[in-house]
Design a protein around this motif. Sequence first.
Motif, PDB file in Angstrom:
ATOM      1  N   GLY A 117       1.835  11.415  -8.413  1.00 34.39           N
ATOM      2  CA  GLY A 117       1.962  12.650  -7.416  1.00 34.39           C
ATOM      3  C   GLY A 117       3.333  13.131  -6.709  1.00 34.39           C
ATOM      4  O   GLY A 117       4.172  12.317  -6.965  1.00 34.39           O
ATOM      5  N   ILE A 126      -2.689   1.177  -6.112  1.00 33.90           N
ATOM      6  CA  ILE A 126      -1.684  -0.166  -5.830  1.00 33.90           C
ATOM      7  C   ILE A 126      -2.199  -0.595  -4.510  1.00 33.90           C
ATOM      8  O   ILE A 126      -2.147   0.199  -3.635  1.00 33.90           O
ATOM      9  CB  ILE A 126      -0.363   0.159  -6.094  1.00 33.90           C
ATOM     10  N   ARG A 135       1.767   4.113   4.678  1.00 26.41           N
ATOM     11  CA  ARG A 135       0.305   4.903   4.085  1.00 26.41           C
ATOM     12  C   ARG A 135       0.435   4.754   2.702  1.00 26.41           C
ATOM     13  O   ARG A 135      -0.352   4.505   1.984  1.00 26.41           O
ATOM     14  CB  ARG A 135       0.414   6.381   4.733  1.00 26.41           C
ATOM     15  N   VAL A 149      -2.079   7.915 -10.978  1.00 29.25           N
ATOM     16  CA  VAL A 149      -1.654   6.673 -10.104  1.00 29.25           C
ATOM     17  C   VAL A 149      -1.942   7.159  -8.696  1.00 29.25           C
ATOM     18  O   VAL A 149      -1.045   8.091  -8.217  1.00 29.25           O
ATOM     19  CB  VAL A 149      -0.206   6.077 -10.417  1.00 29.25           C
ATOM     20  N   GLU A 150      -2.995   7.218  -7.990  1.00 25.85           N
ATOM     21  CA  GLU A 150      -2.996   7.655  -6.715  1.00 25.85           C
ATOM     22  C   GLU A 150      -4.103   6.888  -6.082  1.00 25.85           C
ATOM     23  O   GLU A 150      -5.072   6.390  -6.321  1.00 25.85           O
ATOM     24  CB  GLU A 150      -3.544   9.307  -6.945  1.00 25.85           C
ATOM     25  N   LEU A 160       3.439   4.192  -1.103  1.00 31.58           N
ATOM     26  CA  LEU A 160       4.691   3.624  -1.641  1.00 31.58           C
ATOM     27  C   LEU A 160       5.610   4.635  -1.959  1.00 31.58           C
ATOM     28  O   LEU A 160       5.111   5.884  -2.237  1.00 31.58           O
ATOM     29  CB  LEU A 160       4.489   2.962  -2.702  1.00 31.58           C
TER      30      LEU A 160
HETATM   31  N1  SAH Z   1       2.361  11.362   1.032  1.00 30.56           N
HETATM   32  C1  SAH Z   1       1.491  11.497   0.087  1.00 30.56           C
HETATM   33  C2  SAH Z   1       1.666  10.485  -1.091  1.00 30.56           C
HETATM   34  C3  SAH Z   1       3.066  10.345  -1.697  1.00 30.56           C
HETATM   35  S1  SAH Z   1       3.627   9.046  -2.372  1.00 30.56           S
HETATM   36  C4  SAH Z   1       0.021  11.360   0.619  1.00 30.56           C
HETATM   37  O1  SAH Z   1       0.271  10.793   1.447  1.00 30.56           O
HETATM   38  O2  SAH Z   1      -0.831  11.700   0.096  1.00 30.56           O
HETATM   39  C5  SAH Z   1       3.960   9.807  -3.903  1.00 30.56           C
HETATM   40  C6  SAH Z   1       3.272   9.295  -5.034  1.00 30.56           C
HETATM   41  O3  SAH Z   1       3.461   7.698  -5.408  1.00 30.56           O
HETATM   42  C7  SAH Z   1       1.644   9.296  -4.864  1.00 30.56           C
HETATM   43  O4  SAH Z   1       1.382  10.479  -5.135  1.00 30.56           O
HETATM   44  C8  SAH Z   1       1.384   8.298  -6.040  1.00 30.56           C
HETATM   45  O5  SAH Z   1       1.336   8.991  -7.320  1.00 30.56           O
HETATM   46  C9  SAH Z   1       2.163   7.169  -5.946  1.00 30.56           C
HETATM   47  N2  SAH Z   1       1.822   6.147  -4.775  1.00 30.56           N
HETATM   48  C10 SAH Z   1       2.148   5.966  -3.753  1.00 30.56           C
HETATM   49  N3  SAH Z   1       1.502   4.731  -3.355  1.00 30.56           N
HETATM   50  C11 SAH Z   1       0.548   4.234  -4.135  1.00 30.56           C
HETATM   51  C12 SAH Z   1      -0.276   3.749  -4.093  1.00 30.56           C
HETATM   52  N4  SAH Z   1      -0.447   2.740  -3.231  1.00 30.56           N
HETATM   53  N5  SAH Z   1      -1.047   3.350  -5.174  1.00 30.56           N
HETATM   54  C13 SAH Z   1      -1.214   4.422  -6.260  1.00 30.56           C
HETATM   55  N6  SAH Z   1      -0.070   5.441  -6.024  1.00 30.56           N
HETATM   56  C14 SAH Z   1       0.655   5.423  -5.123  1.00 30.56           C
END
Ligand code: SAH
Length: 228
Positions: A178, A198, A205, A138-139, A207
């Motif tokens: 993540g 998502i 940036r 989920v990333e 969730l």
């Molecule tokens: N700061 C990191 C993201 C951290 S958010 C960066 O910018 O790379 C923590 C985790 O929430 C992500 O690794 C992912 O698993 C999930 N996540 C957050 N927003 C998401 C989205 N829009 N779609 C899918 N996964 C999301």
Amino acid sequence: MPKNSANVQVLHDLPINLKVIEAAEATSAPFQTKSGFDLTSLLPHPGLPSSVQRRPASVILIASLIDNPTNLGGLSRIAESFGLEALYIDSLKAVETREFKNTAVTSYKHLDIKELKVHAVPGCLLRFKEEGWEVVGVEQTDRSGILGEDAQGSQEGVVAGDYECAGTLPRKCVLVLGSEKGGITSEILAVVDRCVEIRTVGVTRSLNVQTAGGIALYEWWREWGGRL
Ligand code: SAH
């Protein structure tokens, strides 16, 4: 004996929502409802966890990359609510913390929480794959499918084996989340079968990881809940 004790007995073994409807039908007193309110809408939607009561769901959540015990507690609550097979975290010590318990409430007592160290995640995912699980990160990546949409960008026709798994979820599903800071590491991204993202429209940036996990699990139930 109270006047409607017979009704009370009849209602005794029914699910709570049915009790409400039966009670409305059994008494002449009008229910206090908003105009046009449909009592049947109180019934659980078919296919969602509350109605299916089928646990465990064939979903495993890998949360080993997550450090914050408040987030882990929230994920425990989500994982238990959605009937997951297991939740994997880096250290079981987190479960003992006040922050974890504050968000988890009692969920951790009804959920299989296992310890999986970050360094062991890739090997563990490979084993899941050998056992027939599909592993989905989920990333947000440049190759992620949009959660809930098939390869053509449609939400229709998500029948098992009948779509090009872009953003829909497999029935036997390992979901990887993540870390709060860096997301899913490149070592783990190299092992997952694919990623789903998502769709968001705001400036922020990403969730919060609990929110992302909850949305992904709700989507799994949306796709598979009616066909278990
Ligand atoms: N700061 C990191 C993201 C951290 S958010 C960066 O910018 O790379 C923590 C985790 O929430 C992500 O690794 C992912 O698993 C999930 N996540 C957050 N927003 C998401 C989205 N829009 N779609 C899918 N996964 C999301």
